[in-house]
Design an enzyme around this catalytic site. Structure first.
Site, mmCIF file in Angstrom:
data_model
loop_
_atom_site.group_PDB
_atom_site.id
_atom_site.type_symbol
_atom_site.label_atom_id
_atom_site.label_comp_id
_atom_site.label_asym_id
_atom_site.label_seq_id
_atom_site.Cartn_x
_atom_site.Cartn_y
_atom_site.Cartn_z
ATOM 1 N N HIS A 58 -3.374 -4.829 0.470
ATOM 2 C CA HIS A 58 -2.662 -5.387 1.636
ATOM 3 C C HIS A 58 -2.690 -6.920 1.576
ATOM 4 C CE1 HIS A 58 -2.111 -1.712 4.037
ATOM 5 N NE2 HIS A 58 -3.221 -1.313 3.447
ATOM 6 N N GLU A 61 -1.008 -8.978 3.149
ATOM 7 C CA GLU A 61 -0.749 -9.601 4.456
ATOM 8 C C GLU A 61 -2.020 -10.121 5.126
ATOM 9 O OE1 GLU A 61 -0.349 -6.388 3.725
ATOM 10 O OE2 GLU A 61 -0.769 -5.040 5.394
ATOM 11 N N CYS A 118 0.847 -1.195 0.000
ATOM 12 C CA CYS A 118 0.000 0.000 0.000
ATOM 13 C C CYS A 118 0.887 1.252 0.000
ATOM 14 C CB CYS A 118 -0.966 -0.041 1.172
ATOM 15 S SG CYS A 118 -2.386 1.030 0.917
HETATM 16 N N1 GLN Z 1 -1.793 6.691 3.112
HETATM 17 C C1 GLN Z 1 -1.906 5.971 1.904
HETATM 18 C C2 GLN Z 1 -3.296 6.100 1.297
HETATM 19 O O1 GLN Z 1 -4.230 6.426 1.955
HETATM 20 C C3 GLN Z 1 -1.567 4.506 2.108
HETATM 21 C C4 GLN Z 1 -2.543 3.794 2.991
HETATM 22 C C5 GLN Z 1 -2.037 2.484 3.491
HETATM 23 O O2 GLN Z 1 -0.847 2.208 3.447
HETATM 24 N N2 GLN Z 1 -2.932 1.655 4.011
HETATM 25 O O3 GLN Z 1 -3.471 5.814 0.133
#
Ligand code: GLN
Length: 536
Positions: free
Chosen positions: A507, A509, A381
């Protein structure tokens, strides 16, 4: 009619009650019983999505987009079922619902009270989760410890439930601490006695007491606890801290908790099949070659903030017969030229999710190091966005390229807000959340990992790669290896001419399981192995 196991905690928090609940789920599933697990969190937030990781650790995202407590991650990893959003109930949800009903006039002039209106709503949510899941047994963990003010309505609700569903359909498991006094060389039962007294004061008599401890517990201590708490001696179960949380189901089964639950809840008796689980634990405990992964983040003093990443690395390590040693690197320190040795010595670098500008430059510097030194890199992300910003700075020859999250006025907004996020002002539950499909491009590392075109992964973000820069980034060596099915959103990106440098907007994970490592984590760890071999 579903049956219920209520898990409460006493003495202190942080005992591993969530892992215990998850492990109970596993030993029942090992008997062919269909289980589900629910967590009741007494805090007033509607969900943990708005809480700082310092408060709460990781926010675990479910398939349907619910932002939940990290214990739900343990549940999914142990019972290997995708849980729905009603698996995490908070005081905030319960009160919002009851107050909205009151405003509609649904209570027909009644005075709305904690008992029965709030407790009824809690019971309704427990019963509804059980019914919807189709589980034979719903395990319900109550967050916090007995005696917490905000936990009282939840304990009252689970007390009433035994009456509602009948004694043979509900049981109570209480998890407590058995402290060891080094100066007198003794394990002390008094905190457990007091905690059970408190629980009985509320009207709940535990059926099982699980005592968390660092030392072997003698039979005499178990008997003493049994005597003072009215619990059968064989239902006082010591849970000594083990090398890995995945051992807990085996410890509980060894103590014959499975059989006890089956008899107590009048479930069909069956031999547990924990063979695969035993093999898993053996593989975790085997001493394999060590691989060091530098995790560069800003909450590194609190590994709970990266719980699922840590577990996914472990799962990937198991599949390659390597022990993963995570070096927790503070990205802010890197900005001050400290902590680089750990990055330099690492076999791979991982940059997990995150929000806000603190520590961003340190992460970009770590991504630059990975790209220039051909070190395997996995970006999750935010970690993908960092990889893209770093490449853009290189391609444009300007350190001003950035995400508008960190610099609103950047002349090169290579990462920008998703169009549907514009105009949203509420912080809670408004991100792009939960599972969405992604189309994987053939002949890429992502394709090698997944081996299929259409995949589904969980999201939690507001920002994305700005398509205006896609061509420029591709010229600079970015391979867009996964997109939304319409091709519009960059979901996976890779760096060309690099052994393995990949980031995902989602994500992965959250979907890794101990017996089923996530393909991206698996191949990332595989790449660290390859590179290490190359160095030898
Ligand atoms: N802050 C970034 C966004 O909102 C990444 C978010 C995250 O890593 N979950 O896109």
């Amino acid at each position: 009619m579903p049956k219920f196991i209520f898990v409460t905690g006493g003495v202190v928090s942080g005992l591993g009650k969530g892992v215990t609940a998850a492990a109970i789920g596993r030993i029942l599933k090992a008997r062919g019983i269909k289980v589900s697990i629910q967590k009741l969190d007494p805090y007033v937030n509607v969900d943990p999505g708005t809480m700082s990781p310092y408060q709460h650790g990781e926010v675990y995202v479910l398939e349907d987009g619910a932002e939940t407590d990290l214990d739900l991650g343990h549940y999914e990893r142990f019972i290997d079922e995708n849980l729905p959003d009603d698996s995490n109930v908070t005081t905030g949800q319960v009160y919002s619902h009851v107050i909205a009903k009151e405003r509609r006039g649904d209570f027909l002039g009644a005075t709305v009270q904690t008992v029965p209106h709030i407790t009824n709503e809690i019971k309704r949510r427990i019963a509804s989760a059980a019914e919807k899941s189709g589980a034979e047994v719903l395990i319900v963990e109550v967050g916090g410890t007995v005696g917490d003010i905000e936990g009282q309505p939840f304990l009252e609700a689970i007390r009433q439930m035994r009456h509602d569903v009948g004694r043979e359909n509900a049981m109570y498991v209480h998890v407590t601490l058995l402290p060891y006094l080094s100066w007198s060389g003794e394990l002390k039962t008094k905190p457990t006695q007091h905690s059970v007294k408190e629980l009985r004061g509320i009207g709940i008599q535990p059926d099982v007491i699980i005592t968390r401890t660092d030392r072997a517990v003698e039979k005499a201590i178990q008997d003493k606890i049994a005597l003072f708490t009215d619990v059968e001696p064989d239902a006082v179960i010591p849970l000594v801290t083990s090398d890995t949380v995945y051992e807990v189901p085996l410890v509980l089964e060894e103590a014959q908790l499975g059989g006890l639950i089956v008899r107590r809840l009048e479930l069909p008796p069956a031999e547990p099949d924990l063979g695969e689980w035993q093999e898993l634990v053996q593989r975790i405990k085997a001493h394999n070659p060590q691989h060091c992964i530098a995790l560069v983040g800003k909450y590194v003093e609190l590994p709970d903030a990266y719980m699922s990443v840590k577990e996914a690395l472990l799962h990937a390590g198991i599949s390659h017969n390597v022990d993963i040693d995570v070096a927790w690197v503070d990205s802010e320190e890197l900005e001050h030229e400290r902590g680089w040795e750990e990055v330099h010595q690492a076999d791979g670098i991982i940059i997990p999710g995150g929000f806000g500008h603190r520590g961003i430059e340190g992460k970009i510097a770590a991504a630059r190091y990975a790209r220039e030194h051909q070190v395997p890199y996995l970006g999750l992300c935010l970690g993908m966005q960092i990889m893209v910003i770093e490449l853009a700075r290189y391609a444009l020859g300007s350190e001003d390229a950035n995400s508008t999250e960190f610099n609103r006025k950047t002349p090169y907004p290579v990462i920008d807000l998703l169009p549907e996020q514009r105009g949203i002002t509420d912080m809670g539950g408004t991100m792009r959340l939960g599972a969405y499909p992604c189309r994987v491009r053939p002949d890429t590392r992502a394709w090698d990992a997944y081996g299929q075109e259409l995949i589904s992964e969980r999201r939690r973000h507001r920002f994305e790669v700005n398509n205006q820069y896609r061509a420029l980034l591709e010229q600079a060596g970015l391979i867009v290896s996964g997109t939304s099915p319409d091709g519009n959103l960059v979901e996976i990106a890779e760096i060309a001419d690099h052994p393995w440098m990949l980031g995902s907007q989602f994500h992965p994970e959250f979907k890794s399981r101990p017996n089923r490592p996530h393909p991206l984590f698996r191949d990332f760890v595989g790449a660290t192995k390859q590179c290490k071999r190359g160095l030898e």
